[in-house]
Design an enzyme around this catalytic site. Structure first.
Site, mmCIF file in Angstrom:
data_model
loop_
_atom_site.group_PDB
_atom_site.id
_atom_site.type_symbol
_atom_site.label_atom_id
_atom_site.label_comp_id
_atom_site.label_asym_id
_atom_site.label_seq_id
_atom_site.Cartn_x
_atom_site.Cartn_y
_atom_site.Cartn_z
ATOM 1 N N ILE A 297 30.086 74.375 60.353
ATOM 2 C CA ILE A 297 31.264 74.795 61.059
ATOM 3 C C ILE A 297 31.072 76.433 60.742
ATOM 4 C CG2 ILE A 297 33.803 74.934 61.234
ATOM 5 C CD1 ILE A 297 33.682 72.142 59.851
ATOM 6 N N CYS A 298 31.337 77.038 61.964
ATOM 7 C CA CYS A 298 31.152 78.580 62.100
ATOM 8 C C CYS A 298 32.607 79.044 61.772
ATOM 9 C CB CYS A 298 30.706 78.745 63.372
ATOM 10 S SG CYS A 298 30.371 80.807 63.658
ATOM 11 N N MET A 299 32.838 79.349 60.729
ATOM 12 C CA MET A 299 34.175 79.878 60.327
ATOM 13 C C MET A 299 33.798 81.044 59.053
ATOM 14 S SD MET A 299 36.754 76.808 60.020
ATOM 15 C CE MET A 299 37.928 78.007 59.533
#
Length: 365
Positions: free
Chosen positions: A293-295
Site C-alpha cells: 500500500i502506497c501511504m
C-alpha cells in the site's frame, strides 16, 4: 488490586511450605497471570496458566494448559465451568490431578495458618516480589502508576471496570489465549518482539475491542495462529456510496471483505507495522504490486508512535476509497504474497525518498 496481591502471595507461601507434597509449583506470578506447573508420578511437567481478568473475583479467571494429557485438559475444563476463586481452584487442581496420576496427595488450602481468601497479610519480601512483577502489566495500567512506583488502585479499578463492561467474554478469552501463547513460546525459546511492543499491541487490541467501529462490523481483527505480532484485518464496510463497497457486496457467496495483513516489529510503536493487502486483488486505491500500500503514513518518515491502530485501519479504508479502488474479479495475475509486497513497498519508499511524497489533486479523489 491489593486483595488480589495478598491472595497470590498467600497461595505462593502455602505451596512453598507444602514442598514436594503439593506437586504444584508457581513458576511466575503477577496480577494478570499465574503460571503453574504440576509434576505427575513420572515427574513430567504439565504447565497450567491462570489468566486473571480485571473484574476478579467477580469475573472468574480463565484457565489454560499446553499439556496434551487428557486428565489435565479435563481439569482445566472443570475449573472454567465452575468459576472458582484462584485459591479454591488450586486446591481442586492438586487433589484432582493427584488422584488422576495415582498420587496420595491431598491439600486443604483453606484451613490452618496462612489461610487464603484475599484478606490474609503477607511478609514484606513477598509483597515486594509482586510489586516487581507489576512491571509486566499492560501499558494502560502502567500509565496509572504514581511517581513513587505504586499503582493507583482507584484509577486502575475504574478503567478495568469500564473495559470489562465493553468487552464480550470471547474477547476476554482471546486476550487470555494470546498471553498464554506468548508465555508458551518464551518457555520454548521462541521469544520474539519486545516488552514495549507487546504491551502496546495488547493495549491497542483492547481499545479495538471497545471501539464503535469494531462493534458495528466496519472491520474485524484476528490473530494469525494466535500470534500477537501478526494480525489479519478484514475491512467489511467502506464508504457506502463508493464503487468499492459495491464490489465488496458482489463478493458473495465468498467472504465480503478486503483482507489486510498487519505485521509488527520489535520497535513498534516507534516504527510502523507493515501493512499489505492479502486479497482480493485490487486495482487502484494506491495498492501496488504484491499487495503493498502506497501511504506515507506506513513509512518511518510519516509514522508517529501516537497513532492508534484503529485510526490506521480506518485511514487505509479511506485511502482505498479515495484512490478509487476496484476489485479485480477475474484476475489471473500472480497472487499477493508477503515477499512481493515487501519488495514493492521497499522500492516505492526509495522512490519517494528521492522524489518526495505528493498529495494527489482533488479530481483524483
Amino acid at each position: 488490586m491489593q486483595s488480589l496481591k495478598n491472595e497470590i502471595n498467600a497461595l505462593n507461601e502455602k505451596l512453598t511450605n507444602a514442598g514436594e507434597a503439593a506437586r504444584l509449583k508457581i513458576l511466575s506470578r503477577n496480577v494478570d497471570e499465574i503460571l503453574f506447573t504440576f509434576l505427575d508420578h513420572n515427574d513430567n511437567k504439565h504447565p497450567i496458566t491462570c489468566n486473571i481478568f480485571e473484574g476478579y473475583p467477580d469475573q472468574a479467571p480463565l484457565w489454560c494448559t499446553a499439556s496434551d494429557h487428557a486428565s489435565v485438559n479435563s481439569l482445566v475444563e472443570k475449573l472454567n465451568s465452575q468459576g472458582r476463586s484462584i485459591t479454591l481452584a488450586c486446591q481442586v487442581m492438586v487433589n484432582d490431578l493427584s488422584s488422576a496420576f495415582g498420587l496420595d496427595n491431598r491439600l486443604d488450602f483453606c484451613n490452618g495458618a496462612g489461610s487464603f481468601g484475599g484478606g490474609s497479610s503477607s511478609n514484606t519480601a513477598d509483597m515486594e516480589s509482586i510489586e516487581d512483577d507489576d512491571s509486566m502489566l499492560s501499558c494502560s495500567e502502567e500509565e496509572d502508576m504514581l511517581s513513587d512506583g505504586n499503582i493507583s488502585d482507584t484509577a486502575v479499578d475504574s478503567e478495568e471496570k469500564a473495559d470489562l463492561e465493553s468487552m464480550r467474554p470471547e474477547q476476554l478469552a482471546s486476550l487470555a489465549k494470546i498471553k498464554m501463547t506468548l508465555r508458551r513460546d518464551q518457555e520454548q525459546g521462541l521469544s520474539y518482539g519486545s516488552v514495549q511492543a507487546t504491551d502496546r499491541i495488547m493495549k491497542e487490541l483492547r481499545e479495538i475491542y471497545k471501539s464503535d467501529s469494531y462493534k458495528s462490523g466496519v472491520y474485524s481483527v484476528e490473530m494469525n495462529n494466535d500470534n500477537l505480532y501478526k494480525w489479519d484485518v478484514f475491512l467489511k464496510k467502506v464508504d457506502p456510496d463508493s464503487p468499492l463497497m459495491t464490489d465488496i457486496n458482489k463478493l458473495a457467496p465468498n467472504p465480503q471483505h478486503i483482507h489486510l495483513g498487519v505485521d509488527f516489529g520489535d520497535c513498534f510503536p516507534f516504527e510502523p507495522p507493515f501493512v499489505r493487502v492479502i486479497g482480493p486483488h485490487i486495482q487502484g486505491g494506491y495498492v501496488m504490486r504484491g499487495g503493498a500500500i502506497c501511504m506515507e503514513l506506513l513509512t518511518r518518515q510519516g509514522w508517529s508512535s501516537a497513532y492508534s491502530l484503529e485510526s490506521l485501519i480506518l485511514q487505509i479504508s479511506a485511502t482505498l476509497v479515495k484512490g478509487k479502488a476496484r476489485i479485480l474479479f477475474n484476475n489471473k495475475g500472480a497472487p499477493y504474497t508477503f515477499e512481493r509486497a515487501l519488495c514493492s513497498f521497499n522500492a516505492l519508499v526509495e522512490s519517494h525518498q528521492a522524489k518526495g511524497w505528493v498529495t494527489p489533486p482533488k479530481e483524483e479523489g
